[in-house]
Design an enzyme around this catalytic site. Structure first.
Site, PDB file in Angstrom:
ATOM      1  N   GLU A 113     -23.029  30.082  37.655  1.00 51.05           N
ATOM      2  CA  GLU A 113     -24.309  30.711  37.284  1.00 51.05           C
ATOM      3  C   GLU A 113     -24.223  31.320  35.885  1.00 51.05           C
ATOM      4  OE1 GLU A 113     -24.477  32.937  41.084  1.00 51.05           O
ATOM      5  OE2 GLU A 113     -26.536  32.206  41.174  1.00 51.05           O
ATOM      6  N   GLU A 133     -21.560  29.044  47.610  1.00 51.58           N
ATOM      7  CA  GLU A 133     -21.940  30.272  48.323  1.00 51.58           C
ATOM      8  C   GLU A 133     -22.306  30.020  49.768  1.00 51.58           C
ATOM      9  OE1 GLU A 133     -22.784  29.509  45.277  1.00 51.58           O
ATOM     10  OE2 GLU A 133     -22.802  31.276  43.987  1.00 51.58           O
TER      11      GLU A 133
HETATM   12  N1  CAA Z   1     -13.310  36.727  44.928  1.00 47.63           N
HETATM   13  C1  CAA Z   1     -12.208  37.440  45.216  1.00 47.63           C
HETATM   14  N2  CAA Z   1     -11.000  36.889  45.423  1.00 47.63           N
HETATM   15  C2  CAA Z   1     -10.912  35.549  45.319  1.00 47.63           C
HETATM   16  C3  CAA Z   1     -12.023  34.736  45.034  1.00 47.63           C
HETATM   17  C4  CAA Z   1     -13.273  35.382  44.821  1.00 47.63           C
HETATM   18  N3  CAA Z   1     -14.388  34.702  44.508  1.00 47.63           N
HETATM   19  N4  CAA Z   1     -11.632  33.448  45.023  1.00 47.63           N
HETATM   20  C5  CAA Z   1     -10.318  33.449  45.290  1.00 47.63           C
HETATM   21  N5  CAA Z   1      -9.879  34.713  45.469  1.00 47.63           N
HETATM   22  C6  CAA Z   1      -8.509  35.147  45.741  1.00 47.63           C
HETATM   23  C7  CAA Z   1      -7.967  34.593  47.049  1.00 47.63           C
HETATM   24  O1  CAA Z   1      -8.304  35.415  48.121  1.00 47.63           O
HETATM   25  C8  CAA Z   1      -6.486  34.560  46.772  1.00 47.63           C
HETATM   26  O2  CAA Z   1      -6.025  35.877  46.918  1.00 47.63           O
HETATM   27  P1  CAA Z   1      -4.531  36.161  47.461  1.00 47.63           P
HETATM   28  O3  CAA Z   1      -3.613  35.499  46.483  1.00 47.63           O
HETATM   29  O4  CAA Z   1      -4.454  37.644  47.500  1.00 47.63           O
HETATM   30  O5  CAA Z   1      -4.496  35.508  48.825  1.00 47.63           O
HETATM   31  C9  CAA Z   1      -6.401  34.231  45.283  1.00 47.63           C
HETATM   32  O6  CAA Z   1      -7.678  34.569  44.734  1.00 47.63           O
HETATM   33  C10 CAA Z   1      -6.127  32.772  44.990  1.00 47.63           C
HETATM   34  O7  CAA Z   1      -7.057  31.968  45.720  1.00 47.63           O
HETATM   35  P2  CAA Z   1      -6.602  30.639  46.495  1.00 47.63           P
HETATM   36  O8  CAA Z   1      -5.368  30.920  47.266  1.00 47.63           O
HETATM   37  O9  CAA Z   1      -7.792  30.155  47.225  1.00 47.63           O
HETATM   38  O10 CAA Z   1      -6.229  29.699  45.264  1.00 47.63           O
HETATM   39  P3  CAA Z   1      -6.514  28.157  45.046  1.00 47.63           P
HETATM   40  O11 CAA Z   1      -5.994  27.843  43.709  1.00 47.63           O
HETATM   41  O12 CAA Z   1      -6.062  27.392  46.239  1.00 47.63           O
HETATM   42  O13 CAA Z   1      -8.123  28.024  45.016  1.00 47.63           O
HETATM   43  C11 CAA Z   1     -10.362  28.495  44.330  1.00 47.63           C
HETATM   44  C12 CAA Z   1      -8.859  28.578  43.977  1.00 47.63           C
HETATM   45  C13 CAA Z   1     -10.821  27.043  44.369  1.00 47.63           C
HETATM   46  C14 CAA Z   1     -11.105  29.240  43.259  1.00 47.63           C
HETATM   47  C15 CAA Z   1     -10.598  29.131  45.742  1.00 47.63           C
HETATM   48  O14 CAA Z   1     -10.000  30.404  45.757  1.00 47.63           O
HETATM   49  C16 CAA Z   1     -12.063  29.325  46.090  1.00 47.63           C
HETATM   50  O15 CAA Z   1     -12.693  28.392  46.545  1.00 47.63           O
HETATM   51  N6  CAA Z   1     -12.569  30.558  45.909  1.00 47.63           N
HETATM   52  C17 CAA Z   1     -13.909  30.916  46.337  1.00 47.63           C
HETATM   53  C18 CAA Z   1     -14.944  30.362  45.407  1.00 47.63           C
HETATM   54  C19 CAA Z   1     -16.296  30.789  45.856  1.00 47.63           C
HETATM   55  O16 CAA Z   1     -16.669  30.685  46.997  1.00 47.63           O
HETATM   56  N7  CAA Z   1     -17.077  31.316  44.886  1.00 47.63           N
HETATM   57  C20 CAA Z   1     -18.381  31.781  45.168  1.00 47.63           C
HETATM   58  C21 CAA Z   1     -18.318  33.240  45.420  1.00 47.63           C
HETATM   59  S1  CAA Z   1     -19.839  33.867  45.991  1.00 47.63           S
HETATM   60  C22 CAA Z   1     -20.791  34.076  44.609  1.00 47.63           C
HETATM   61  O17 CAA Z   1     -20.414  33.760  43.530  1.00 47.63           O
HETATM   62  C23 CAA Z   1     -22.124  34.715  44.950  1.00 47.63           C
HETATM   63  C24 CAA Z   1     -23.099  34.827  43.841  1.00 47.63           C
HETATM   64  O18 CAA Z   1     -23.878  33.947  43.571  1.00 47.63           O
HETATM   65  C25 CAA Z   1     -23.268  36.082  43.138  1.00 47.63           C
END
Ligand code: CAA
Length: 707
Positions: A113, A133
């Site tokens: 975004e 999301e």
């Molecule tokens: N917020 C907070 N913490 C997050 C995060 C997020 N969005 N995404 C990942 N993390 C944290 C994980 O919990 C993990 O923490 P720990 O090491 O303490 O366990 C760390 O970051 C690493 O994450 P992964 O183990 O998942 O690492 P990866 O390399 O396998 O994957 C990734 C990376 C693809 C970014 C995956 O973490 C992911 O899919 N994250 C979520 C992405 C997501 O859903 N984003 C949308 C958020 S909602 C939003 O944005 C709403 C809005 O419109 C305002």
């Protein structure tokens, strides 16, 4: 940096200048999530960029392994903190100086975004872009649902927002989501290169929010078709329906009103219990990988070559898991015929994936060649890990482990896929019980994500660490559990199955029980699942137990009678349900109803009307009680381990977070009260309240306190 550059110290976002380009760098490991400090830092850095008279153009990029991977999920459920992400996106879009976003790794959710608010988007090779999301029970709440359709058109935007699936950089270029695929591997170099082009062409800020061409005259049919599709495929889910509403608003309202509508829908999702359940699942899935008490210096042993014993359904599926992760695998069985049959099934499975367009033919061929059939134990001599997957016979497993102990190299890990037998007893026949563990796969092994990693009494810490690491490498959710009959998942399942059968004995119909559980969100109920797995399996086990004089196994009932008639379920066209030719839809069958009625009469039971509420409570509270006993015995370390086992292995709806997260939402006092009532009424062992549950209620705690 240019000597004239301004470097500020507003970590985690820096502003500096190279030549005439102002550079905004977000540096918030591990994934540059957009928490409050990052949002505030972005606004500050943007203001510095605007005020910097030497900069005519701004580049926004992120340090480390990825562009911003979204809002900071940890902030959800707490009071919102200013500045909001939508303010940051609006400020970027309004910038009088062109802003270029340089994307690498993953540009997800709020991260994408932010990029949509910028005027140009450049992606490095390998970048994945998406709005996931919906997978967290939300919708993009910082303008994503309004800007993405303006950029890529409503059909593509709907697909991305409702599925939550990311697209590749190349696909993003195709649909107009990015403007340029950089060859440079470094975000800064790519940003500076694109800045030159923007200057050379004299390009001005291009505001996505101001575009109207892609959203003009959109047919309402697009949205009604999307709603019909959701009603069929995801009737339980809240957020996908709101996503459709939001994209429709983008196509029917001016930007400001569309953004307002998006905000309302976002807040409705944020306040829904499904959001809480899905976010619990997100963090729990990551937490299970970190086994409590496993020393940080328990380094995984290298696993380059694997052996699998048994080329049946389970063994073949397990071999596929390793081949899919490009790990060479010897598949061993006792006869050429069994090997041929096993390999033919594997080949068929791969071809089915190719036919569905999920796998390229060359990749399928490459995976198949990684599986080497063998009849000789000596071929396992250099394996780093051997997984035994033969049928459930302690004698046979002991023979196999004795043989493995002779042929396998020192340090090789010997694992059993048993679902019920005592891993310690199997380990005891070897000279290296510290190298023995359980790897309990779920059928079909190449599809189901759960792997119960069973830690025996003597399993060494680095063996457990290796098994958890192997689970990650083969794409499974590995959950460490201890030794007991059925481990965690099947032990709880056994309780549910017994209650489901008893409910039918008392007066419920099998399809009523199944419907209550599918309405709850399970993909299928216990009886449809029995038909899928095969009624002969449970029947044979019960027969064996009766012969052995097990007092806990009831005398033959209607389920046994069905199996005696050769009604094994889907594979024989009839089981508890009947199936029309070529269909997997379970249909209630009068034959079954008749057997049930006769069985009740023989037992002297007068059937009564059983309410749906009672079905739900008996099937699920009995699992909660059992899980509390499992936690108390230390067979599972945390409530979240139980949750992930049920979400990933047994179809517990992820939006309910798992059985124990759900139990906390219901209230443990309510659950304990009902369990106590059932215990008083039946005196049955499974309803004896777990002391841990009683303690939690007494102390006013939930299962969450055990995570
Ligand atoms: N917020 C907070 N913490 C997050 C995060 C997020 N969005 N995404 C990942 N993390 C944290 C994980 O919990 C993990 O923490 P720990 O090491 O303490 O366990 C760390 O970051 C690493 O994450 P992964 O183990 O998942 O690492 P990866 O390399 O396998 O994957 C990734 C990376 C693809 C970014 C995956 O973490 C992911 O899919 N994250 C979520 C992405 C997501 O859903 N984003 C949308 C958020 S909602 C939003 O944005 C709403 C809005 O419109 C305002």
């Amino acid at each position: 940096m240019d000597a004239s550059g301004i470097a500020t110290d507003c970590t985690p976002v820096r502003y500096e200048r190279q030549g005439r380009t102002g550079i905004i760098t977000v540096n918030q490991p591990p994934v540059n999530a957009l928490g409050q400090a990052v949002r505030a830092g972005l606004l500050r850095a943007l203001a510095l960029g605007q005020a910097d008279g030497e900069a005519d153009l701004l580049v926004l990029l992120a340090a480390g392994r990825t562009f911003m991977a979204g809002a900071d999920i940890r902030e959800f459920g707490q009071a919102p903190l200013v500045p909001f992400l939508s303010d940051v996106v609006a400020a970027l879009e309004a910038s009088p100086k062109p802003v270029i976003a340089v994307l690498h790794g993953t540009a997800l959710g709020g991260g994408l975004e932010v990029a949509l608010g910028c005027h140009f988007r450049v992606a490095l090779p390998g970048t994945r872009l998406g709005l996931p999301e919906v997978k967290l029970g939300l919708l993009p709440g910082a303008g994503g649902t309004q800007r993405l359709p303006r950029l890529v058109g409503p059909a593509k935007a709907l697909e991305m927002i409702v599925s939550g699936d990311p697209v590749t950089a190349a696909a993003a270029l195709d649909i107009g989501l990015v403007d340029w695929l950089a060859a440079e591997p470094d975000p800064l170099a790519a940003g500076l290169a694109f800045a030159k082009r923007v200057r050379a062409k004299g390009l001005m800020p291009r505001r996505t929010g101001a575009r109207g061409d892609r959203i003009a005259a959109v047919s309402p049919l697009l949205f009604s078709a999307a709603r019909d599709d959701l009603a069929r495929k995801s009737p339980h889910l809240f957020a996908p329906h709101r996503c459709v509403d939001a994209v429709e608003a983008a196509c029917t309202l001016p930007l400001a009103e569309g953004l307002k509508r998006e905000r309302e829908l976002f807040l409705a999702c944020m306040n829904s219990p499904q959001r809480a359940g899905l976010i619990h699942s997100f963090f729990a899935e990551r937490a299970v990988a970190k086994v409590p008490g496993l020393a940080a210096d328990a380094t995984p042993r290298p696993v380059h070559r694997v052996g699998v014993i048994g080329a049946g359904t389970m063994g073949g599926g397990i071999a596929m898991c390793f081949a899919n992760a490009h790990i060479p695998t010897v598949l061993l069985d006792t006869t050429q015929e069994a090997l041929d049959r096993g390999l033919a099934t594997i080949r068929r499975n791969y071809q089915a994936s190719v036919a569905k367009g999920r796998l390229r033919q060359e990749e399928a061929d490459a995976r198949l060649t990684l599986i080497r059939p063998s009849l000789a134990y000596d071929d396992l001599a250099d394996a780093d890990l051997v997984v035994e997957a033969v049928f459930e016979s302690m004698d046979l497993k002991k023979q196999i482990f004795t043989r493995l102990d002779q042929v396998c190299r020192p340090g090789a890990i010997l694992a059993t896929n048993t679902s019920t037998l005592d891993v310690d007893a199997i380990a005891a026949v070897t000279s290296r019980p510290q190298d023995v563990a359980g790897l309990h796969f779920f059928s079909p092994a190449n599809v189901m994500r759960l792997l119960e990693v069973v830690r025996g009494r003597e399993t060494a810490p680095d063996v457990l660490a290796t098994a958890m690491d192997v689970a990650r490498r083969i794409g499974k959710v590995g959950v460490a559990v201890g030794v007991c009959y059925g481990f965690v998942g099947n032990r709880m399942l056994h309780q549910r199955a017994r209650e489901a059968t008893a409910l039918v004995d008392e007066g419920a119909a099998p399809d009523q029980v199944d419907r209550v559980l599918t309405d709850f969100g399970f993909p299928m109920g216990p009886f449809a699942m029995g038909d899928l797995a095969g009624l002969d399996v449970g029947w044979r086990i019960r027969e064996e137990r009766r012969k052995a004089g097990d007092p806990d196994t009831p005398p033959p009932g209607w389920l046994d009678r069905l199996a005696e008639q050769g009604r094994y379920g889907q594979k024989t066209g009839a089981g508890i349900y009947r199936y029309e030719a070529g269909s997997r839809t379970p249909l209630p069958d009068p034959v079954t109803a008749d057997l049930i009625a006769r069985d009740r009469a023989a037992k002297g039971i007068t059937p009564r009307a059983v309410t749906n509420q009672e079905i739900l409570e008996r099937c699920l509270y009995v699992m909660v009680n059992e899980a509390a006993k499992i936690l108390e015995e230390g067979v599972a370390a945390r409530a979240l381990d139980v949750d992930m086992i049920w979400v990933h292995g047994y179809g517990f709806p992820p939006w309910r977070g798992g059985p124990l997260f759900w139990a906390d939402q219901v209230g443990l006092g309510t659950i304990l009260g009902t369990i106590t009532k059932f215990h008083q009424a039946s005196g049955a062992k499974q309803w004896q309240p777990s002391p841990l549950l009683e303690r939690l209620v007494r102390d006013g705690h939930g299962f969450a306190s055990l995570n």
